[in-house]
Design an enzyme around this catalytic site. Structure first.
Site, PDB file in Angstrom:
ATOM      1  N   LYS A 116      -4.006   7.590   1.841  1.00 16.84           N
ATOM      2  CA  LYS A 116      -3.520   6.214   1.908  1.00 16.84           C
ATOM      3  C   LYS A 116      -2.509   5.878   0.811  1.00 16.84           C
ATOM      4  CE  LYS A 116      -7.471   4.268   4.388  1.00 16.84           C
ATOM      5  NZ  LYS A 116      -8.038   5.566   4.794  1.00 16.84           N
ATOM      6  N   GLY A 164     -13.501   3.721   7.938  1.00 17.88           N
ATOM      7  CA  GLY A 164     -14.679   3.043   8.461  1.00 17.88           C
ATOM      8  C   GLY A 164     -15.325   2.091   7.471  1.00 17.88           C
ATOM      9  N   LYS A 201      -3.776  -5.990  -3.710  1.00 17.46           N
ATOM     10  CA  LYS A 201      -4.021  -7.419  -3.598  1.00 17.46           C
ATOM     11  C   LYS A 201      -4.837  -7.655  -2.336  1.00 17.46           C
ATOM     12  CE  LYS A 201      -3.312 -11.927  -4.149  1.00 17.46           C
ATOM     13  NZ  LYS A 201      -3.932 -12.675  -5.260  1.00 17.46           N
ATOM     14  N   ILE A 203      -5.776  -9.561   0.813  1.00 19.89           N
ATOM     15  CA  ILE A 203      -5.118 -10.531   1.680  1.00 19.89           C
ATOM     16  C   ILE A 203      -6.165 -11.451   2.298  1.00 19.89           C
ATOM     17  CG2 ILE A 203      -3.573 -10.843   3.642  1.00 19.89           C
ATOM     18  CD1 ILE A 203      -2.359  -9.344   1.237  1.00 19.89           C
ATOM     19  N   HIS A 208      -5.632  -8.225  11.649  1.00 24.48           N
ATOM     20  CA  HIS A 208      -5.376  -6.783  11.730  1.00 24.48           C
ATOM     21  C   HIS A 208      -4.511  -6.568  12.979  1.00 24.48           C
ATOM     22  CE1 HIS A 208      -7.149  -2.424  11.713  1.00 24.48           C
ATOM     23  NE2 HIS A 208      -5.903  -2.445  12.153  1.00 24.48           N
ATOM     24  N   GLU A 288      -1.981   1.144   6.993  1.00 24.90           N
ATOM     25  CA  GLU A 288      -2.149   2.580   7.167  1.00 24.90           C
ATOM     26  C   GLU A 288      -1.480   3.010   8.457  1.00 24.90           C
ATOM     27  OE1 GLU A 288      -6.252   3.623   7.526  1.00 24.90           O
ATOM     28  OE2 GLU A 288      -6.608   2.293   9.216  1.00 24.90           O
ATOM     29  N   ASN A 290      -2.180   5.613  11.773  1.00 26.29           N
ATOM     30  CA  ASN A 290      -3.087   6.515  12.485  1.00 26.29           C
ATOM     31  C   ASN A 290      -2.256   7.481  13.301  1.00 26.29           C
ATOM     32  OD1 ASN A 290      -5.705   5.624  11.700  1.00 26.29           O
ATOM     33  ND2 ASN A 290      -5.387   3.783  12.918  1.00 26.29           N
ATOM     34  N   ARG A 292      -2.655   9.500  15.797  1.00 25.10           N
ATOM     35  CA  ARG A 292      -3.398   9.899  16.993  1.00 25.10           C
ATOM     36  C   ARG A 292      -3.348   8.780  18.009  1.00 25.10           C
ATOM     37  NH1 ARG A 292      -7.608   6.455  16.281  1.00 25.10           N
ATOM     38  NH2 ARG A 292      -8.411   6.162  14.168  1.00 25.10           N
TER      39      ARG A 292
END
Length: 448
Positions: A116, A164, A201, A203, A208, A288, A290, A292
């Site tokens: 990350k 997760g 920070k 949020i 999301h 981030e 992903n 996939r």
């Protein structure tokens, strides 16, 4: 195009890949553990190979056994689905070494985006908005406290190898920093064998929002708009929808451009998502990537009339992307149907499905591998179906989803269907007023 694709996964995603392959004229190989010998993906693949006993580490995470299965069946490509080995750099590298095409990101890409801290720095250099925080990993709690004071509380500590929700701690004031630091590092070390931490920070009132992207070997990328994944419990998604009721046309355009900028900066190949946190002022920040296909990809397919699995396979075979961006023509929502008891803390409920009735009708899609008489094993993720509904408006989708949930009969095990019905009756959810914290104040006693 490939002659034969081995699907290194199980359940509904394995069946989903098999369906697209069949429509493309590509042969398929299912792999399965002893616990999954009666699963539908085993039945509907052209060939099937048992790769080990029930525990994942001995079967679906057993790289030598999966490669052996590919070799003995002469598969020239492997589709990893999501979870398991889908973002495992070593697996991607080994496939390449054995001249088997990994239908996913390269080992280098997975490594760059899987860490990350590295991913954030990469996106920052590409001009994608990022959350203020540490430049790389923190060396000590003292360094973290100093930075937190500079950017202002609340802050969040995150494990660089996390996922997760593990290895994460929100810190609201300096007095609680040291304990949060120790707890997060201990949890991350136990879960991932890596206690590296970074700080951001925190949020407040976040959404999301993820942008679906596809990139090809030429280094070109396009996006298929956004999905709102804010309805979560302990960082696990339960409901997703597109388009987001919070995102404006202008913001959608801006986020799409940012996602393409990030994907093209790293010459990303394949399907992936750039994930953002959007604050209450509609400022967005990279969270981030992903590398996939996502569980929730069907809602994007329903509103754009675009088969993401076929596109993954075509891109992996060397074809170019279409070269244009796709925006929603309809509205869609997905409810994850898990074998869990929502009235008792979402406790897992494996066991025998005694009776099953799948809902249908216009605008209703169910992706599932279960049937009446199927025994849900206790060894894997509890998701047993995805109910996807589309319509001309969000209001129509909600009504259609409620009707479909009421038609969905699963007897013998507890499921999350009652939770979804309660959620869809919530006035704030219906109004589109929710954040990632929505379920923290949700009244679970109303679940029948």
């Amino acid at each position: 195009m490939f002659n034969k694709v081995l699907i290194a996964n199980r359940g509904e995603i394995a069946l989903r890949v098999i369906r697209s392959c069949k429509e493309m004229g590509v042969k398929t190989v299912a792999v399965y553990s002893t616990a999954d010998k009666d699963s539908l993906h085993v039945r509907f693949a052209d060939e099937a190979v048992c790769i080990g006993p029930a525990p994942s580490k001995n079967s679906y995470l057993n790289i030598p056994n999966i490669i052996a299965a590919a070799e003995i069946t002469n598969a020239d490509a492997i589709h990893p689905g999501y979870g398991f080995l889908s973002e495992n750099a070593e697996f991607s590298k080994i496939c390449d070494e054995y001249n088997i095409k990994f239908i996913g990101a390269s080992a280098d890409m997975i490594n760059r985006m899987g860490d990350k801290a590295t991913a954030k720095e990469t996106m920052k250099k590409a001009g994608v908005p990022t959350i203020p925080g540490s430049e790389g990993l923190l060396e000590s709690a003292e360094q973290g406290m100093k930075l937190a004071k500079e950017i202002g509380y609340p802050v969040i500590l995150k494990a660089t190898a996390g996922g997760g929700g593990r290895g994460m701690r929100i810190v609201k004031e300096e007095a609680g920093f040291k304990k949060a630091w120790d707890d997060a590092r201990m949890e991350s070390s136990a879960a991932f064998g890596n206690d590296g931490m970074y700080l951001e920070k925190f949020i407040e009132e976040p959404r999301h929002i993820e942008i679906q992207i596809i990139g090809d070997r030429r280094g070109k990328a396009c996006h298929l708009s956004e999905r709102d994944c804010s309805i979560q419990r302990r960082h696990q998604k339960l409901v997703e929808e597109t388009p987001s009721p919070f995102i404006t046309d202008e913001l959608r355009e801006e986020m799409g451009k940012a996602a393409i900028k990030g994907a093209e900066a790293i010459k990303y190949e394949g399907a992936g998502t750039i994930e953002f946190l959007v604050d209450k002022h509609r400022n967005f920040y990279f969270m981030e990537m992903n590398t996939r296909i996502q569980v929730e990809h069907p809602i994007t397919e329903e509103v754009t009339d675009f088969d993401l699995i076929k596109e993954q396979i075509k891109v992996a075979a060397g074809e170019n992307i279409s070269g244009r961006n796709y925006y929603p023509k309809l509205f869609a929502m997905e409810c994850r149907i898990n074998a869990e008891d929502p009235a008792n803390g979402f406790r897992p409920s494996p066991g025998l499905i005694k009776n099953l009735h799948i809902p249908g009708g216009r605008g209703v899609r169910v992706d599932s591998h279960v049937y009446a008489g199927y025994i849900i094993p206790p060894n894997y993720d509890s998701m047993i179906a995805k109910l996807i509904v589309s319509g001309q408006s969000r209001e129509e989708v909600i009504v259609r989803m409620k009707r479909s949930l009421e038609e969905f009969v699963i007897e013998g095990v507890k499921t999350t269907i009652p939770f979804h019905i309660a959620l869809l009756n919530d006035k704030q959810f219906n109004a589109g007023n929710f954040t990632t914290k929505f379920l923290e104040d949700f009244d679970f006693s109303q679940i029948k």
